[in-house]
Design a protein around this motif. Structure first.
Motif, mmCIF file in Angstrom:
data_model
loop_
_atom_site.group_PDB
_atom_site.id
_atom_site.type_symbol
_atom_site.label_atom_id
_atom_site.label_comp_id
_atom_site.label_asym_id
_atom_site.label_seq_id
_atom_site.Cartn_x
_atom_site.Cartn_y
_atom_site.Cartn_z
ATOM 1 N N ILE A 11 -2.001 7.001 -6.406
ATOM 2 C CA ILE A 11 -1.061 5.831 -6.844
ATOM 3 C C ILE A 11 0.036 6.063 -6.650
ATOM 4 O O ILE A 11 0.222 4.840 -6.360
ATOM 5 C CB ILE A 11 -1.733 6.055 -8.732
ATOM 6 C CG1 ILE A 11 -2.181 5.357 -8.914
ATOM 7 C CG2 ILE A 11 -0.227 4.826 -9.085
ATOM 8 C CD1 ILE A 11 -3.109 6.252 -10.302
ATOM 9 N N VAL A 12 1.061 6.340 -6.595
ATOM 10 C CA VAL A 12 2.606 6.218 -6.101
ATOM 11 C C VAL A 12 2.049 6.080 -4.586
ATOM 12 O O VAL A 12 3.375 5.230 -3.887
ATOM 13 C CB VAL A 12 3.816 7.444 -6.184
ATOM 14 C CG1 VAL A 12 4.784 7.445 -5.573
ATOM 15 C CG2 VAL A 12 3.637 7.993 -7.866
ATOM 16 N N PHE A 13 1.375 6.804 -3.971
ATOM 17 C CA PHE A 13 1.474 6.996 -1.874
ATOM 18 C C PHE A 13 0.884 4.611 -2.058
ATOM 19 O O PHE A 13 1.347 4.000 -0.542
ATOM 20 C CB PHE A 13 0.433 7.136 -1.200
ATOM 21 C CG PHE A 13 -0.102 7.285 -0.074
ATOM 22 C CD1 PHE A 13 1.481 8.268 1.198
ATOM 23 C CD2 PHE A 13 -1.007 6.698 0.032
ATOM 24 C CE1 PHE A 13 0.673 7.371 2.507
ATOM 25 C CE2 PHE A 13 -1.301 6.252 1.721
ATOM 26 C CZ PHE A 13 -0.361 6.676 2.452
ATOM 27 N N VAL A 14 -0.055 4.630 -2.507
ATOM 28 C CA VAL A 14 -0.663 3.441 -1.978
ATOM 29 C C VAL A 14 1.050 2.605 -3.008
ATOM 30 O O VAL A 14 0.383 1.324 -2.199
ATOM 31 C CB VAL A 14 -2.267 2.964 -3.135
ATOM 32 C CG1 VAL A 14 -2.071 1.952 -3.531
ATOM 33 C CG2 VAL A 14 -3.009 3.905 -2.393
ATOM 34 N N THR A 15 0.978 2.460 -4.281
ATOM 35 C CA THR A 15 2.143 1.743 -4.117
ATOM 36 C C THR A 15 3.069 1.320 -3.186
ATOM 37 O O THR A 15 3.367 0.563 -2.807
ATOM 38 C CB THR A 15 1.973 2.086 -5.848
ATOM 39 O OG1 THR A 15 2.010 2.404 -6.316
ATOM 40 C CG2 THR A 15 3.456 0.366 -6.140
ATOM 41 N N PHE A 16 3.150 2.634 -2.731
ATOM 42 C CA PHE A 16 4.967 2.257 -1.644
ATOM 43 C C PHE A 16 4.380 2.014 -0.973
ATOM 44 O O PHE A 16 4.925 1.663 0.019
ATOM 45 C CB PHE A 16 5.353 4.056 -1.580
ATOM 46 C CG PHE A 16 6.645 3.934 -2.947
ATOM 47 C CD1 PHE A 16 5.798 4.126 -4.116
ATOM 48 C CD2 PHE A 16 7.654 4.513 -2.735
ATOM 49 C CE1 PHE A 16 6.436 4.587 -5.073
ATOM 50 C CE2 PHE A 16 8.489 4.320 -3.801
ATOM 51 C CZ PHE A 16 8.505 4.026 -5.198
ATOM 52 N N ALA A 17 3.375 1.841 0.012
ATOM 53 C CA ALA A 17 2.369 1.519 1.068
ATOM 54 C C ALA A 17 2.497 -0.066 0.913
ATOM 55 O O ALA A 17 2.873 -0.325 1.886
ATOM 56 C CB ALA A 17 0.599 2.014 1.135
ATOM 57 N N LEU A 18 1.558 -0.108 0.032
ATOM 58 C CA LEU A 18 2.089 -1.833 -0.590
ATOM 59 C C LEU A 18 3.554 -2.366 -0.524
ATOM 60 O O LEU A 18 3.603 -3.701 0.232
ATOM 61 C CB LEU A 18 0.979 -1.684 -1.614
ATOM 62 C CG LEU A 18 -0.363 -2.290 -1.656
ATOM 63 C CD1 LEU A 18 -1.259 -2.075 -3.036
ATOM 64 C CD2 LEU A 18 -1.621 -2.895 -0.383
ATOM 65 N N ALA A 19 4.834 -1.907 -0.820
ATOM 66 C CA ALA A 19 5.447 -2.070 -0.866
ATOM 67 C C ALA A 19 6.388 -2.445 0.382
ATOM 68 O O ALA A 19 7.141 -3.465 0.927
ATOM 69 C CB ALA A 19 6.459 -0.803 -1.831
ATOM 70 N N THR A 20 5.861 -1.596 1.168
ATOM 71 C CA THR A 20 6.644 -1.453 2.236
ATOM 72 C C THR A 20 6.119 -2.356 3.195
ATOM 73 O O THR A 20 7.106 -2.417 4.300
ATOM 74 C CB THR A 20 5.602 0.487 3.010
ATOM 75 O OG1 THR A 20 6.081 0.949 2.199
ATOM 76 C CG2 THR A 20 6.477 0.196 4.276
ATOM 77 N N VAL A 21 4.180 -2.972 3.096
ATOM 78 C CA VAL A 21 4.299 -3.907 3.727
ATOM 79 C C VAL A 21 5.182 -5.189 3.490
ATOM 80 O O VAL A 21 5.275 -5.998 3.940
ATOM 81 C CB VAL A 21 2.676 -4.061 3.438
ATOM 82 C CG1 VAL A 21 2.223 -5.433 4.273
ATOM 83 C CG2 VAL A 21 1.803 -2.804 3.966
ATOM 84 N N ALA A 22 4.893 -5.529 2.615
ATOM 85 C CA ALA A 22 5.344 -6.644 2.022
ATOM 86 C C ALA A 22 7.082 -6.336 2.131
ATOM 87 O O ALA A 22 7.820 -7.282 2.680
ATOM 88 C CB ALA A 22 5.281 -6.793 0.433
#
Lengths: 388, 56
Positions: A11-22
């Protein structure tokens, strides 16, 4: 237990991956540079920090382009980007700078007055970050900014905003709104310092006429309008009547004395300039529109707004006659001809302040679109290409 | 100006503290143990992280 930990890590990885894109998109927007190829009448580029050294090396510093004819006359300041989520004023400044010819006097252009506000998009409304203008040599990209100064540069917001020096209480977030902070103060917030620097620039250069360009939603009464300081009422009223009779509808309002912080009020009160603000119509920022896309920004066509237009609920024309649209070239053209007309009447009323300058008109913009007036930076003289 | 800068840096520091606190809470908390709250806590870290990194 181990499975639970893996799930949490996922969950942390997916959230931070999305945050990285944004985050990458936000970072690109903050550092994106717009390019202009100035006309042959360009004289020099200054920075706002030349008038307020405290702005140097901050995101609030912004270029001032000077077009000096060398012939003694008056001076005019043309401002875009006070509210960068209204992009037609900045684009009109770019079209002006790429095509201006000055025969008498000096023309100053600040294309992005609140530069910090150009470094982010509007929060919460899913606004697009950029728009493009088609030209014969390709597409040119410009950014859509925010209304107010970027919170990264001025944060946190105070709980209340007391305008200086009137002590009038205003909406708390207007402390980051450049057009509520004039005349500004040197030891104030970043936005107040920008306001102070622009007022200081007008005062120091003894600018005769200062024009601040904006866009407004078409369900807002003050749209397609000049708003003029008391001393500029004559020239703005004549310009409005002339334009309405010969070219396009233009209203006129007097700057209220009881509402403080605006360019049209404070520039005129605190300097000798004739202060005029111009509003054109931007359906994109109306409250009732559908998806806020680049297409809506460029054409101004919206199905929901057309219902309001048919019922006469808009303050600017929005019907079959104008194809339920307010395209970018029309809005840019209105600003350019609106500015030309107030200069023309300043020359008539105050011959000692005469400025003779020309740039593409409303009619030319309607016929040829904005791209026809933009030059290719790749093939232009590098001395006349600026990115900021 | 000095006070404004001090307040600004205090807020940046608070953003960092809250971001780390929320991240810790994703892995270790006593109440609201469901997966939905894992997602909520992870998501809530993002704005603090962005502010701390000077991105948004």
């Amino acid at each position: 237990m181990k499975k639970e930990l893996v799930l949490k890590l996922l969950i942390v990885f997916v959230t931070f991956a999305l945050a990285t894109v944004a985050g990458v998109a936000f970072h690109e927007h903050r550092h994106f540079k717009e390019t202009v190829v100035v006309s042959e009448d360009f004289t020099e580029m200054r920075w706002l920090s030349d008038y307020c050294p405290q702005l140097k090396d901050t995101f609030a510093d912004t270029p001032i382009f000077v077009f000096d004819s060398g012939v003694e006359g008056g001076s005019v300041l043309y401002c875009g980007g006070t509210h960068p989520y209204e992009p037609a004023p900045a684009l009109s400044a770019f079209v002006l700078m790429e095509n201006i010819k000055v025969e008498k006097g000096v023309v100053y252009v600040i294309p992005q007055c609140n530069y910090s506000a150009t470094t982010m998009g509007v929060q919460g409304n899913a606004y697009p970050s950029y728009y493009t203008v088609k030209t014969e040599w390709g597409e040119k990209q410009y950014k859509i900014g925010e209304r107010n100064t970027n919170p990264l540069d001025q944060w946190p917001d105070n709980f209340t905003y007391i305008h200086y020096p009137s002590k009038q209480a205003q909406a708390y977030n207007d402390l980051r709104n450049l057009n509520r902070c004039y005349p500004g103060r040197l030891d104030g917030t970043l936005t107040e310092r920008v306001a102070w620097a622009i007022t200081e620039f007008i005062d120091k250069e003894e600018i005769d006429l200062s024009i601040d360009c904006h866009e407004a939603s078409i369900m807002y009464p003050v749209v397609s309008t000049y708003i003029a300081h008391d001393r500029a009422m004559d020239i703005a009223m004549m310009a409005a009547m002339d334009l309405t009779a010969t070219s396009f509808d233009m209203k006129i309002e007097q700057s209220p004395k009881s509402l403080r912080g605006f360019t049209h009020r404070e520039w005129g009160d605190y300097t000798d300039t004739l202060g005029v603000l111009m509003e054109t119509a931007e359906p994109f920022i109306d409250r009732i529109v559908g998806p806020m896309t680049v297409d809506l920004m460029m054409t101004g066509q919206d199905r929901f707004l057309s219902y309001a237009g048919d019922k006469g609920l808009t303050y600017a024309k929005y019907d079959k006659e104008n194809n339920y649209s307010w395209p970018m070239n029309v809005r840019v053209g209105r600003h350019l001809s609106g500015a030309s007309k107030v200069i023309y009447y300043m020359n008539q009323f105050f011959p000692e302040k005469e400025v003779i300058a020309s740039w593409p008109s409303y009619e030319e913009l309607v016929e040829h679109d904005c791209g026809a007036f933009l030059h290719n930076p790749e093939t232009s003289n590098p001395d006349r290409v600026f990115s900021f | 100006m000095l006070i404004e800068s001090i307040i600004h840096y205090i807020y940046i520091a608070l953003a960092g503290i809250f971001g780390i606190m929320l991240l810790v809470k994703v892995f270790k908390r006593e109440k609201r143990q469901g997966i939905v709250y894992d997602i909520v806590y992870a998501y809530c870290c993002v704005p603090f992280l962005m502010r701390l990194l000077g991105i948004k």
